[in-house]
Design a protein around this motif. Sequence first.
Motif, short mmCIF file in Angstrom:
data_model
loop_
_atom_site.label_atom_id
_atom_site.label_comp_id
_atom_site.label_asym_id
_atom_site.label_seq_id
_atom_site.Cartn_x
_atom_site.Cartn_y
_atom_site.Cartn_z
N GLN A 78 62.87 -27.35 15.19
CA GLN A 78 62.79 -26.01 15.76
C GLN A 78 61.72 -25.20 15.03
O GLN A 78 61.60 -25.29 13.82
CB GLN A 78 64.14 -25.30 15.66
CG GLN A 78 65.23 -25.99 16.43
CD GLN A 78 66.60 -25.38 16.16
OE1 GLN A 78 66.87 -24.86 15.09
NE2 GLN A 78 67.46 -25.46 17.16
N GLY A 79 61.00 -24.39 15.77
CA GLY A 79 59.96 -23.55 15.17
C GLY A 79 58.60 -24.20 15.25
O GLY A 79 58.39 -25.20 15.93
N GLY A 80 57.66 -23.59 14.55
CA GLY A 80 56.32 -24.14 14.49
C GLY A 80 55.30 -23.49 15.41
O GLY A 80 54.14 -23.88 15.43
N ILE A 120 62.19 -17.25 16.62
CA ILE A 120 62.03 -18.15 15.47
C ILE A 120 60.83 -19.07 15.67
O ILE A 120 60.05 -19.28 14.75
CB ILE A 120 63.31 -18.96 15.22
CG1 ILE A 120 64.48 -18.02 14.86
CG2 ILE A 120 63.10 -20.01 14.14
CD1 ILE A 120 64.24 -17.19 13.60
N ASP A 121 60.66 -19.60 16.87
CA ASP A 121 59.51 -20.45 17.13
C ASP A 121 58.21 -19.68 16.92
O ASP A 121 57.27 -20.19 16.32
CB ASP A 121 59.57 -21.02 18.55
CG ASP A 121 58.38 -21.95 18.81
OD1 ASP A 121 58.28 -22.97 18.11
OD2 ASP A 121 57.56 -21.63 19.68
N TRP A 180 55.73 -23.89 10.93
CA TRP A 180 55.92 -25.32 11.17
C TRP A 180 57.38 -25.57 11.55
O TRP A 180 58.25 -24.76 11.25
CB TRP A 180 55.53 -26.15 9.95
CG TRP A 180 56.18 -25.69 8.69
CD1 TRP A 180 57.44 -25.97 8.26
CD2 TRP A 180 55.62 -24.83 7.70
NE1 TRP A 180 57.70 -25.33 7.07
CE2 TRP A 180 56.59 -24.62 6.70
CE3 TRP A 180 54.37 -24.21 7.57
CZ2 TRP A 180 56.36 -23.84 5.59
CZ3 TRP A 180 54.16 -23.42 6.46
CH2 TRP A 180 55.13 -23.24 5.48
N PRO A 181 57.64 -26.68 12.21
CA PRO A 181 59.03 -26.97 12.63
C PRO A 181 59.92 -27.27 11.42
O PRO A 181 59.46 -27.80 10.41
CB PRO A 181 58.88 -28.23 13.50
CG PRO A 181 57.44 -28.35 13.83
CD PRO A 181 56.69 -27.65 12.74
N ASP A 182 61.19 -26.89 11.57
CA ASP A 182 62.15 -27.23 10.52
C ASP A 182 62.63 -28.66 10.69
O ASP A 182 62.14 -29.40 11.57
CB ASP A 182 63.31 -26.23 10.50
CG ASP A 182 64.15 -26.25 11.77
OD1 ASP A 182 64.06 -27.23 12.55
OD2 ASP A 182 64.93 -25.30 11.97
N ILE A 183 63.59 -29.07 9.90
CA ILE A 183 64.07 -30.45 9.93
C ILE A 183 64.65 -30.85 11.28
O ILE A 183 64.67 -32.01 11.66
CB ILE A 183 65.07 -30.69 8.77
CG1 ILE A 183 65.26 -32.17 8.53
CG2 ILE A 183 66.39 -29.99 9.06
CD1 ILE A 183 65.93 -32.50 7.22
N LYS A 184 65.14 -29.84 12.04
CA LYS A 184 65.71 -30.09 13.37
C LYS A 184 64.63 -30.03 14.46
O LYS A 184 64.94 -30.15 15.64
CB LYS A 184 66.79 -29.06 13.68
CG LYS A 184 67.97 -29.11 12.72
CD LYS A 184 68.93 -27.99 13.04
CE LYS A 184 70.02 -27.91 11.98
NZ LYS A 184 70.87 -26.74 12.17
N THR A 190 57.51 -18.84 12.96
CA THR A 190 57.51 -19.85 11.90
C THR A 190 56.26 -20.73 12.00
O THR A 190 55.84 -21.10 13.10
CB THR A 190 58.77 -20.73 11.97
OG1 THR A 190 58.88 -21.29 13.28
CG2 THR A 190 60.02 -19.92 11.65
#
Length: 179
Positions: free
Chosen positions: A141-143, A129-130, A135-139, A133
């Motif tokens: 994670q990712g980006g 997932i990182d 950009w990072p999600d609200i938590k 994706t």
Amino acid sequence: VGGAVQVKPLAGGSWSLGANYVVKPGQPRVIYPYFDQKLSQPRREDFALPGPDGAPRMVRVRLPAGYDENTVATYPLLVMFDGQNVFDAQTATFGVAWEVDEAIDKSMAAAKFQELVVAAVDHGGAKRIDEYTPWPDIKGQGGGGPAHLAWIHESVLPAVAKKFRIQTGPQARCVGGSS
């Protein structure tokens, strides 16, 4: 008249192996026919290279039929994400492969597809997932997508180009995946 035609080369009284070639008016096409039964099957050549995190990452490469017979031929490149899912059920995340090789073979047999090299790049497992994706999600994670794409461009593409005869330029590249 004016539409696409299918051609099949003949040499020394023997027809070339594989599907017919589709030639469209006004679109020149270089044809590299193959005649040797032993060299006429597509094959896989997999290799590992350091991933974006330095850990070994598998690149599963499918070479088209005739690759070994026509040593001057070059091919477009399809880079696929989630490489472990692309060809084999044994390595697929959920035990079901995408069967990209079978789809290519079927399209080739119907003279609807051009020969190409497929480089299926494994994802980083828990880091998938990182990596995928932008950009990072609200938590938070990712980006890691931009860094992952830079790794594909700076490490994977040069490694594939060094090992295999692929065409250069954006018109000879395609990217595919799931989700």
